[in-house]
Design a protein around this motif. Structure first.
Motif, PDB file in Angstrom:
ATOM      1  N   VAL A  91       1.151  -1.166  -0.066  1.00 40.21           N
ATOM      2  CA  VAL A  91       0.030  -0.029  -0.208  1.00 40.21           C
ATOM      3  C   VAL A  91       0.451   1.225   0.244  1.00 40.21           C
ATOM      4  CG1 VAL A  91      -1.329   1.537   1.294  1.00 40.21           C
ATOM      5  CG2 VAL A  91      -2.169  -0.720   1.366  1.00 40.21           C
ATOM      6  N   ARG A  92       2.005   0.980   1.154  1.00 40.30           N
ATOM      7  CA  ARG A  92       2.452   2.688   1.320  1.00 40.30           C
ATOM      8  C   ARG A  92       3.704   3.009  -0.450  1.00 40.30           C
ATOM      9  NH1 ARG A  92       5.804   1.464   6.954  1.00 40.30           N
ATOM     10  NH2 ARG A  92       3.493   2.834   8.243  1.00 40.30           N
ATOM     11  N   ARG A  93       4.120   1.571  -0.792  1.00 44.19           N
ATOM     12  CA  ARG A  93       4.522   1.842  -2.171  1.00 44.19           C
ATOM     13  C   ARG A  93       3.527   2.501  -3.017  1.00 44.19           C
ATOM     14  NH1 ARG A  93       6.461  -3.485  -2.883  1.00 44.19           N
ATOM     15  NH2 ARG A  93       8.370  -2.761  -1.580  1.00 44.19           N
ATOM     16  N   ALA A  94       2.223   2.261  -3.839  1.00 48.44           N
ATOM     17  CA  ALA A  94       1.597   2.571  -4.462  1.00 48.44           C
ATOM     18  C   ALA A  94       0.950   3.917  -3.695  1.00 48.44           C
ATOM     19  CB  ALA A  94       0.052   1.176  -4.204  1.00 48.44           C
ATOM     20  N   VAL A  95       1.141   4.439  -2.746  1.00 47.92           N
ATOM     21  CA  VAL A  95       0.604   5.431  -2.753  1.00 47.92           C
ATOM     22  C   VAL A  95       1.456   6.913  -2.442  1.00 47.92           C
ATOM     23  CG1 VAL A  95       0.531   7.155  -0.181  1.00 47.92           C
ATOM     24  CG2 VAL A  95      -0.981   4.267  -0.514  1.00 47.92           C
ATOM     25  N   ARG A  96       3.216   5.996  -2.207  1.00 47.24           N
ATOM     26  CA  ARG A  96       4.048   7.032  -2.676  1.00 47.24           C
ATOM     27  C   ARG A  96       4.951   7.324  -4.305  1.00 47.24           C
ATOM     28  NH1 ARG A  96       9.738   4.240  -2.687  1.00 47.24           N
ATOM     29  NH2 ARG A  96       8.798   3.426  -4.168  1.00 47.24           N
ATOM     30  N   GLY A  97       4.049   6.511  -5.318  1.00 44.70           N
ATOM     31  CA  GLY A  97       3.978   6.019  -6.438  1.00 44.70           C
ATOM     32  C   GLY A  97       3.063   7.007  -7.305  1.00 44.70           C
ATOM     33  N   ALA A  98       2.026   7.119  -6.041  1.00 43.98           N
ATOM     34  CA  ALA A  98       0.550   8.305  -6.934  1.00 43.98           C
ATOM     35  C   ALA A  98       0.579   9.194  -6.195  1.00 43.98           C
ATOM     36  CB  ALA A  98      -0.664   7.086  -6.607  1.00 43.98           C
ATOM     37  N   THR A  99       0.978   9.583  -5.220  1.00 44.56           N
ATOM     38  CA  THR A  99       1.047  11.240  -4.557  1.00 44.56           C
ATOM     39  C   THR A  99       2.427  11.764  -4.421  1.00 44.56           C
ATOM     40  OG1 THR A  99       0.872   9.933  -2.179  1.00 44.56           O
ATOM     41  CG2 THR A  99      -0.946   9.953  -3.681  1.00 44.56           C
ATOM     42  N   GLY A 100       3.448  10.862  -4.028  1.00 44.44           N
ATOM     43  CA  GLY A 100       4.626  11.361  -3.878  1.00 44.44           C
ATOM     44  C   GLY A 100       4.806  10.983  -2.634  1.00 44.44           C
ATOM     45  N   ILE A 101       3.670  11.288  -1.466  1.00 41.49           N
ATOM     46  CA  ILE A 101       4.189  11.062   0.158  1.00 41.49           C
ATOM     47  C   ILE A 101       4.542  10.273  -0.248  1.00 41.49           C
ATOM     48  CG2 ILE A 101       2.715  10.694   2.132  1.00 41.49           C
ATOM     49  CD1 ILE A 101       0.307  11.753   0.649  1.00 41.49           C
ATOM     50  N   PRO A 102       5.896   9.775   1.296  1.00 42.12           N
ATOM     51  CA  PRO A 102       6.749   9.197   2.175  1.00 42.12           C
ATOM     52  C   PRO A 102       5.823   7.999   2.119  1.00 42.12           C
ATOM     53  CG  PRO A 102       7.607  11.578   2.196  1.00 42.12           C
ATOM     54  CD  PRO A 102       6.284  11.619   1.852  1.00 42.12           C
ATOM     55  N   GLU A 103       6.683   6.584   2.403  1.00 44.34           N
ATOM     56  CA  GLU A 103       6.251   5.768   2.672  1.00 44.34           C
ATOM     57  C   GLU A 103       5.848   5.631   4.003  1.00 44.34           C
ATOM     58  OE1 GLU A 103       7.985   2.063   0.847  1.00 44.34           O
ATOM     59  OE2 GLU A 103       8.655   3.054  -0.562  1.00 44.34           O
ATOM     60  N   SER A 104       6.921   6.391   5.125  1.00 45.42           N
ATOM     61  CA  SER A 104       7.185   6.333   5.993  1.00 45.42           C
ATOM     62  C   SER A 104       5.779   7.664   7.048  1.00 45.42           C
ATOM     63  CB  SER A 104       7.855   7.215   7.011  1.00 45.42           C
ATOM     64  OG  SER A 104       8.763   8.287   6.392  1.00 45.42           O
ATOM     65  N   HIS A 105       5.155   7.914   6.083  1.00 43.33           N
ATOM     66  CA  HIS A 105       4.074   9.027   6.340  1.00 43.33           C
ATOM     67  C   HIS A 105       3.014   8.587   6.201  1.00 43.33           C
ATOM     68  CE1 HIS A 105       7.177  13.264   6.505  1.00 43.33           C
ATOM     69  NE2 HIS A 105       7.532  12.142   6.492  1.00 43.33           N
ATOM     70  N   VAL A 106       2.339   6.920   5.925  1.00 43.36           N
ATOM     71  CA  VAL A 106       1.458   6.655   5.571  1.00 43.36           C
ATOM     72  C   VAL A 106       1.069   5.701   6.097  1.00 43.36           C
ATOM     73  CG1 VAL A 106       0.333   4.968   3.788  1.00 43.36           C
ATOM     74  CG2 VAL A 106       1.682   6.568   2.630  1.00 43.36           C
ATOM     75  N   LEU A 107      -0.546   5.977   6.921  1.00 44.81           N
ATOM     76  CA  LEU A 107      -1.058   5.281   8.038  1.00 44.81           C
ATOM     77  C   LEU A 107      -2.202   4.275   7.781  1.00 44.81           C
ATOM     78  CD1 LEU A 107      -1.323   4.174  11.035  1.00 44.81           C
ATOM     79  CD2 LEU A 107      -2.147   6.185  12.044  1.00 44.81           C
ATOM     80  N   VAL A 108      -1.733   2.854   8.254  1.00 36.40           N
ATOM     81  CA  VAL A 108      -2.660   1.719   7.186  1.00 36.40           C
ATOM     82  C   VAL A 108      -3.483   1.407   8.945  1.00 36.40           C
ATOM     83  CG1 VAL A 108      -3.551   0.123   5.889  1.00 36.40           C
ATOM     84  CG2 VAL A 108      -1.317   1.494   5.018  1.00 36.40           C
ATOM     85  N   ALA A 109      -4.958   1.808   9.172  1.00 37.30           N
ATOM     86  CA  ALA A 109      -5.277   1.212  10.265  1.00 37.30           C
ATOM     87  C   ALA A 109      -6.414   0.186   9.633  1.00 37.30           C
ATOM     88  CB  ALA A 109      -5.628   2.605  10.752  1.00 37.30           C
TER      89      ALA A 109
END
Length: 437
Positions: A91-109
């Motif tokens: 999920v983090r990898r996909a989010v970074r590719g789509a938004t540029g948001i760093p993986e460490s800045h993504v929370l999956v709950a």
């Protein structure tokens, strides 16, 4: 002369303090979006290895992006039972590719509803539990096709949320929701746990038992736009999402699903539920009627808290992560081929507010201890996020008391203390960096 110098000094100090206060205030912005992730009920149910009995209510995947202009934070909340480590990585990898948001800045709950699928995983993350039922789930083509789409759906939702960024202020409120919470680990006169999954009477205990401790607080954050419209509501409380489980075999978001819908209908915007440290906390009653009553009750308390909330300063976002090596019990060590399991603890802070994120199923005592030691006055601790960790984990001494969680948890007595130490260290470092900045 001295009086004049003192007056000048006072004016300079006042000016500097006001300048620093103004500098600390930043322009926060937020955007939210959602999508439906309800599976085909032909999917194998993780509980019994058979297809679901239809769909009681849909499952949602909600995304929130919060920005201070320099730093962006992304939140994914989904109506699933968990968020496994390998799925979070994807999920983090996909989010970074789509938004540029760093993986460490993504929370999956995860909301931890037991009436939904597990997030994607591999058998190695369930040491000792490679049953025929689990193999049936992994071999299920319906589950495989559904799970393959999740990372992309997360990226798409967060991209939409990012495109909707608008200026917001953050407000915090609290409510007491003790009426519906029960700690399923009451103690006998010798201090041993007598597990009660579904107590006959949650308000009285037999045989000299003592009630287990819990925090009855529902915390709500509202992100309001410039015209006081609600962009998003984020609320949290510790309570297993099992009001409908196992009384209905259909796919369901359990009580958080209708509670979210009710909150959004009244306050506007998207609503996000963050499951608290609920490893030992369950509803006082179950069934379809109880589910409806719980959803209404929690929603009304969240709405009331939102309407009586306090505005937080619009401060810079600070995000940090740490890794704790949790020691495993002997059986888990044999099956994992390792003595420890590394897990991630994440902290997100904004001024006096701090969110400490724990993996797995933390017992409620961990949250209370972290909050007591946190330097941030508005500290919220959640579980069931960014990984499964070692499953159930509590304060040192909890395993020795016995009970269901003692046998189900894969970590030793020290595991909970490692989580506490890492979370508190990150919170303190975050507070120190904020004061220096």
């Amino acid at each position: 002369m001295w009086a004049f110098l003192i007056l000048i000094l006072f004016v300079l100090v006042l000016h500097l303090s006001r300048t620093r206060a103004a500098a600390a205030e930043v322009a926060l912005s937020a955007g939210a979006a959602r999508t439906d992730v309800t599976p085909d009920p032909a999917m194998v149910n993780w509980v019994d290895g058979k297809p679901y009995d239809g769909v009681l209510d849909p499952l949602a995947l909600r995304g929130l992006v919060l920005s201070d202009g320099a730093t962006q934070f992304a939140l994914i909340c989904w109506d699933l039972i968990d968020a496994t480590e390998e799925c979070v990585i994807d999920v983090r990898r996909a989010v970074r590719g789509a938004t540029g948001i760093p993986e460490s800045h993504v929370l999956v709950a995860a909301s931890h509803t037991h009436s939904s699928p597990r997030s994607p995983y591999v058998p190695s993350t369930f040491p000792g539990r490679k049953s025929e039922r689990l193999r049936a789930i992994l071999d299920d083509p319906v589950f495989e096709a559904w799970s393959r789409q999740l990372p992309g759906q997360c990226a798409e939702v967060l991209k939409r949320a990012q495109n909707r960024l608008q200026a917001v202020t953050i407000n915090i409120g609290r409510a007491n929701v003790s009426e519906w919470l029960f700690n399923r680990r009451p103690l006998d006169p010798d201090g041993n746990v007598v597990t009660m999954f579904r107590p006959k009477d949650p308000h009285t205990l037999p045989d000299g038992l003592r009630f287990g401790s819990l925090d009855p607080t529902l915390t709500v954050l509202t992100l309001q736009g410039a015209d006081n419209t609600n962009v998003a509501t984020v609320y949290s409380l510790p309570c297993h999402s099992v009001s409908i489980y196992p009384f209905h075999r259909g796919v369901s978001a359990d009580w958080p699903g209708p509670a979210n819908e009710r909150i959004s209908k009244v306050l506007g915007g998207e609503t996000f539920f963050l499951q608290g440290c609920a490893g030992d906390v369950v509803p006082v009653a179950r069934g379809e009627e109880a589910r409806s009553e719980m959803a209404r009750f929690f929603a009304e308390r969240a709405i009331a808290a939102a309407r009586n909330s306090h505005r937080l300063p619009s401060s810079p976002l600070r995000i940090s992560t740490g890794i704790a090596g949790l020691p495993l019990v002997s059986e888990a060590r044999k099956k994992a081929g390792a003595d420890i399991r590394p897990v991630e603890i994440q902290v997100i802070a904004c001024g006096p507010f701090g969110l400490a994120v724990l993996p797995g199923e933390p017992l409620n005592g961990l949250a209370r201890e972290i909050q007591a030691r946190s330097p941030l006055p508005h500290t919220l601790v959640i579980g069931y996020a960014n990984g499964r960790g070692v499953s159930y984990v509590g304060l040192p001494g909890e395993k020795a008391r016995g009970g269901y969680e003692a046998g189900a948890g894969q970590g030793t007595e020290e595991a909970g203390d490692f989580l506490i130490q890492t979370a508190v260290r990150l919170l303190r470092e975050t507070a120190e960096s904020a004061s220096e900045g």
